[in-house]
Enzyme design. Structure first.
Site, PDB file in Angstrom:
ATOM      1  N   ARG A  79      -7.210   3.310   6.549  1.00 33.59           N
ATOM      2  CA  ARG A  79      -5.816   3.732   6.401  1.00 33.59           C
ATOM      3  C   ARG A  79      -5.564   4.035   4.928  1.00 33.59           C
ATOM      4  O   ARG A  79      -5.681   3.155   4.080  1.00 33.59           O
ATOM      5  CB  ARG A  79      -4.877   2.633   6.896  1.00 33.59           C
ATOM      6  CG  ARG A  79      -3.424   2.961   6.656  1.00 33.59           C
ATOM      7  CD  ARG A  79      -2.454   1.973   7.290  1.00 33.59           C
ATOM      8  NE  ARG A  79      -1.121   2.378   6.895  1.00 33.59           N
ATOM      9  CZ  ARG A  79      -0.306   1.679   6.106  1.00 33.59           C
ATOM     10  NH1 ARG A  79      -0.640   0.478   5.677  1.00 33.59           N
ATOM     11  NH2 ARG A  79       0.867   2.171   5.755  1.00 33.59           N
ATOM     12  N   HIS A 123       3.866   6.608   1.134  1.00 33.51           N
ATOM     13  CA  HIS A 123       3.702   5.216   0.691  1.00 33.51           C
ATOM     14  C   HIS A 123       4.258   5.147  -0.738  1.00 33.51           C
ATOM     15  O   HIS A 123       3.553   4.827  -1.684  1.00 33.51           O
ATOM     16  CB  HIS A 123       2.234   4.799   0.791  1.00 33.51           C
ATOM     17  CG  HIS A 123       2.008   3.308   0.833  1.00 33.51           C
ATOM     18  ND1 HIS A 123       1.240   2.684   1.791  1.00 33.51           N
ATOM     19  CD2 HIS A 123       2.450   2.318   0.020  1.00 33.51           C
ATOM     20  CE1 HIS A 123       1.211   1.379   1.548  1.00 33.51           C
ATOM     21  NE2 HIS A 123       1.954   1.130   0.483  1.00 33.51           N
ATOM     22  N   GLU A 168       6.704   1.072   5.376  1.00 32.29           N
ATOM     23  CA  GLU A 168       7.687   0.054   5.010  1.00 32.29           C
ATOM     24  C   GLU A 168       8.985   0.621   4.459  1.00 32.29           C
ATOM     25  O   GLU A 168       9.305   0.455   3.266  1.00 32.29           O
ATOM     26  CB  GLU A 168       7.066  -0.920   3.990  1.00 32.29           C
ATOM     27  CG  GLU A 168       5.784  -1.575   4.479  1.00 32.29           C
ATOM     28  CD  GLU A 168       5.288  -2.702   3.575  1.00 32.29           C
ATOM     29  OE1 GLU A 168       5.816  -2.857   2.464  1.00 32.29           O
ATOM     30  OE2 GLU A 168       4.389  -3.440   3.996  1.00 32.29           O
ATOM     31  N   ASN A 294       3.001  -4.311   9.465  1.00 38.39           N
ATOM     32  CA  ASN A 294       2.453  -5.008   8.300  1.00 38.39           C
ATOM     33  C   ASN A 294       3.012  -6.420   8.307  1.00 38.39           C
ATOM     34  O   ASN A 294       4.237  -6.610   8.380  1.00 38.39           O
ATOM     35  CB  ASN A 294       2.871  -4.312   6.995  1.00 38.39           C
ATOM     36  CG  ASN A 294       2.250  -2.933   6.842  1.00 38.39           C
ATOM     37  OD1 ASN A 294       1.410  -2.517   7.654  1.00 38.39           O
ATOM     38  ND2 ASN A 294       2.653  -2.219   5.801  1.00 38.39           N
ATOM     39  N   TYR A 296       2.625 -10.259   6.387  1.00 37.46           N
ATOM     40  CA  TYR A 296       2.050 -11.113   5.341  1.00 37.46           C
ATOM     41  C   TYR A 296       2.517 -12.561   5.430  1.00 37.46           C
ATOM     42  O   TYR A 296       1.756 -13.468   5.183  1.00 37.46           O
ATOM     43  CB  TYR A 296       2.414 -10.566   3.950  1.00 37.46           C
ATOM     44  CG  TYR A 296       1.669  -9.286   3.614  1.00 37.46           C
ATOM     45  CD1 TYR A 296       0.410  -9.341   3.039  1.00 37.46           C
ATOM     46  CD2 TYR A 296       2.214  -8.039   3.910  1.00 37.46           C
ATOM     47  CE1 TYR A 296      -0.295  -8.189   2.746  1.00 37.46           C
ATOM     48  CE2 TYR A 296       1.510  -6.874   3.619  1.00 37.46           C
ATOM     49  CZ  TYR A 296       0.255  -6.957   3.040  1.00 37.46           C
ATOM     50  OH  TYR A 296      -0.453  -5.813   2.766  1.00 37.46           O
ATOM     51  N   GLU A 353      -1.443  -3.655   7.987  1.00 38.92           N
ATOM     52  CA  GLU A 353      -1.707  -4.374   6.737  1.00 38.92           C
ATOM     53  C   GLU A 353      -1.601  -5.863   7.000  1.00 38.92           C
ATOM     54  O   GLU A 353      -0.673  -6.316   7.675  1.00 38.92           O
ATOM     55  CB  GLU A 353      -0.668  -4.054   5.630  1.00 38.92           C
ATOM     56  CG  GLU A 353      -0.854  -2.740   4.942  1.00 38.92           C
ATOM     57  CD  GLU A 353       0.198  -2.491   3.856  1.00 38.92           C
ATOM     58  OE1 GLU A 353       0.675  -3.462   3.229  1.00 38.92           O
ATOM     59  OE2 GLU A 353       0.544  -1.319   3.660  1.00 38.92           O
TER      60      GLU A 353
HETATM   61  C1  FCB Z   1       2.897  -4.106   1.117  1.00 36.40           C
HETATM   62  C2  FCB Z   1       2.612  -2.700   0.635  1.00 36.40           C
HETATM   63  C3  FCB Z   1       1.234  -2.523   0.061  1.00 36.40           C
HETATM   64  C4  FCB Z   1       0.788  -3.713  -0.739  1.00 36.40           C
HETATM   65  C5  FCB Z   1       1.021  -5.001  -0.004  1.00 36.40           C
HETATM   66  C6  FCB Z   1       0.579  -6.228  -0.729  1.00 36.40           C
HETATM   67  O1  FCB Z   1       4.262  -4.328   1.101  1.00 36.40           O
HETATM   68  O2  FCB Z   1       2.748  -1.787   1.700  1.00 36.40           O
HETATM   69  O3  FCB Z   1       1.242  -1.326  -0.673  1.00 36.40           O
HETATM   70  O4  FCB Z   1       1.356  -3.697  -1.994  1.00 36.40           O
HETATM   71  O5  FCB Z   1       2.364  -5.126   0.338  1.00 36.40           O
END
Ligand code: FCB
Length: 452
Positions: A79, A123, A168, A294, A296, A353
Site C-alpha cells: 500500500r 495521504h 484518514e 487503520n 493503532y 495500517e
Molecule cells: C497514521 C498515518 C500514517 C502514519 C501512522 C503512524 O495516522 O496514516 O501516515 O503516520 O499513523
C-alpha cells in the site's frame, strides 16, 4: 498458540504500507510542485526534530531496491500513496506526465515481483496552491480532486487492483485545520468541519470517474478508527465516550455507510456545521468495494465541559505505551472490526495500517525489536479473532515497510519493519521483518496444503 500458527483465509492479503511524503524525498524533482507538508515542515517549531520530508528515505531514487526488499520478505501486497503535486504540480490544470511515469514504473515493478499494488490517492500532501485557494474547507477542491483522481486512474488503470481515495480524513481535517498539529497548521474548528465534509464529498465524487477508468479495480477509502472507552461508569463519562466516538468515528462511518451525518454530532457542532447541499450525502455514500481500517490504539475519556465539543479529555494510558505514547490495546482491533460488521454491514474490510514505534537500537547490524514483534503478533491475533467471530476482513498491512518521516514527530519515531540509516540510506531489516516474513511464508504453505 501464536499469531504464526493461526489459520487465515486462503486468499488473505499480507502487506506493508507507506505514504508518499513520508518516504519519497525528491520534492523538487520530476516536475513535482510544493505541497502543504513542504511548507508546514519548513516552518520552525512544527516538527519535533526540525526535519522535513525533503529527502526522507529517498525512495524516489531507491524504489527498485525497496521493491526487491519487499519481494525478499515475501510480501503479497504494497500500500503506497500517490503524491498529488507530482501528478498535477499546482493542484489544478496540466498533468505532469513525468510524475505519473514514476508511479507507472512503480506499479509495473510491483506486478513483475508478484506484489499487488494498493494505491491511495490522498495521504495528506495537498498541492500548496490549492491550500492558498482555501484548501479542503473550500468546496472548489472537490472538482480538483476528481480531475486528479481521473489523471491517476486513467494512467494506472486496472494494473492497480485496489484504489483508496483518502487516507484518514479525520486527521486531514482535524489535525490539519483545528488542532494545528499537521499541515496546513490551522486552529479553526469550523474550517476543520467543512474540510471533513469536502474530503468525503471529494471521495464520493471521484469514485464515478475512478470506476470508469479502472473497471475491474476495487475502490474504497481508508479510515482511522479509534474506539473510545469511558473513564468510569458515571453517566457523564459514558456520554463523553459516545461524543468522542461520534466526533472521531461515526461522523465518517455514518456518512459513508448510512448516507447521513449522526444527529448528536450535528447538534454538537452547533453553528460550525458545514454547508451540505442537496444530494451531497448520496454522493458521499456511494457503494464501496472495500473499507480500509487503520487501527493503532484506543482512548479512555472523561467529560470536560471546559473544552469545545465534544467536550472530552483523554486520560493517561494503561500499561506501557508505545513510543508515540499510545496504549497497546489489541482487543480494540477486534472490537472495531466486529462493531463495523455488526452496525454497518460494511463491504470487505482490510486492515490498511497497524504498527508501533519503539526506540530501536541498531546493534551488530540488526535491530532486536522484540516489543514491535509482540505488538504485531497480538494485533494479528486480534484480527484473526474478529474474522472467527464473523468480520469480513481480507487483508492486513503493517505500518510501515520502512522507518520514515513520522509527520510532526519527524524522524525520531521509527515504525518500520526495516531500519533506515538516514546518513547512508541503508535499509536494515529488523527482527520484526523476519518475523513478519515467516508469518507470511507459513500462511502461504499452510493454505497450499503443505505442512505448516
Ligand atoms: C497514521 C498515518 C500514517 C502514519 C501512522 C503512524 O495516522 O496514516 O501516515 O503516520 O499513523
Amino acid at each position: 498458540m501464536t499469531a504464526t500458527d493461526l489459520r487465515f483465509p486462503a486468499d488473505f492479503v499480507w502487506g506493508t504500507a507507506t505514504a508518499s511524503y513520508q518516504i519519497e524525498g525528491a520534492v523538487a524533482e520530476g516536475g513535482r510542485g510544493p505541497s502543504i507538508w513542504d511548507t508546514f515542515a519548513a516552518t520552525p517549531g512544527t516538527i519535533d526534530d526540525g526535519t522535513t520530508g525533503a529527502v526522507a528515505c529517498d525512495h524516489y531514487h531507491r524504489w527498485e531496491q525497496d521493491l526487491d526488499l519487499m519481494q525478499r520478505l515475501g510480501m503479497g501486497a504494497y500500500r503506497f500513496s500517490v503524491a498529488w503535486p507530482r501528478v498535477i504540480p499546482v493542484g489544478t490544470g496540466a498533468v505532469n506526465e513525468a510524475g505519473l511515469d514514476f508511479y507507472d514504473r512503480l506499479v509495473d515493478g510491483l506486478l513483475e515481483r508478484g506484489i499487488a499494488p494498493f494505491a491511495t490517492l490522498y495521504h495528506w500532501d495537498l498541492p500548496q496552491p490549492l491550500q492558498d485557494a482555501g484548501g479542503w474547507p473550500d468546496r472548489g477542491i472537490v472538482d480538483a480532486f476528481v480531475a486528479y483522481a481521473d489523471a491517476v486512474t486513467r494512467r494506472l488503470g486496472d494494473r492497480v487492483a485496489y484504489y483508496a481515495t483518502m487516507n484518514e480524513p479525520w486527521c486531514a481535517a482535524f489535525l490539519g485545520y483545528a488542532l494545528g498539529e499537521h499541515a496546513p497548521g490551522l486552529r479553526e474548528p469550523a474550517l476543520a468541519i467543512r474540510a471533513a465534509h469536502h474530503l468525503l464529498l471529494a471521495h464520493g465524487a471521484a469514485l464515478e470517474v475512478m470506476r470508469a477508468n479502472a473497471r475491474t479495480a476495487q475502490h474504497g477509502i481508508v479510515l482511522n478508527l479509534n474506539p473510545a472507552y469511558p473513564a468510569s461508569d458515571a453517566p457523564e463519562d459514558v456520554a463523553a465516550a459516545r461524543r468522542f466516538d461520534g466526533f472521531f468515528n461515526r461522523w465518517f462511518l455514518d456518512a459513508l455507510l448510512k448516507g447521513r451525518y449522526p444527529d448528536d454530532v450535528w447538534e454538537g457542532y452547533g453553528a460550525n456545521v458545514p454547508e451540505v447541499q442537496e444530494g451531497d450525502l448520496a454522493i458521499v455514500a456511494q457503494p464501496l468495494d472495500f473499507l480500509g481500517v487503520n487501527y493503532y490504539s484506543r482512548v479512555i475519556v472523561t467529560s470536560d465541559p471546559s473544552v469545545p465539543w465534544p467536550a472530552v479529555r483523554g486520560l493517561p494510558v494503561e500499561g506501557t505505551p508505545t513510543e508515540m505514547g499510545w496504549e497497546v490495546f489489541p482487543q480494540g482491533m477486534t472490537e472495531v472490526l466486529l462493531r463495523l460488521q455488526r452496525e454497518y454491514a460494511p463491504p470487505p474490510m482490510y486492515v490498511t495500517e497497524n504498527g508501533a514505534a519503539y526506540p530501536d537500537v541498531l546493534r551488530d547490524g540488526t535491530v532486536d525489536d522484540a516489543d514491535r514483534i509482540a505488538y504485531l503478533e497480538q494485533h494479528v491475533a486480534a484480527v484473526h479473532a474478529a474474522i472467527e467471530a464473523g468480520a469480513d476482513v481480507r487483508g492486513y498491512f503493517a505500518w510501515s515497510l520502512l522507518d520514515n518521516f513520522e509527520w510532526a514527530r519527524g524522524f525520531a519515531k521509527r515504525f518500520g519493519l526495516v531500519y533506515v540509516d538516514y546518513a547512508t540510506q541503508a535499509r536494515i531489516p529488523k527482527r520484526s521483518a523476519g518475523w513478519y516474513a515467516s508469518l507470511i511464508e507459513r500462511h502461504r504453505n499452510a493454505t497450499r496444503g503443505a505442512p505448516a
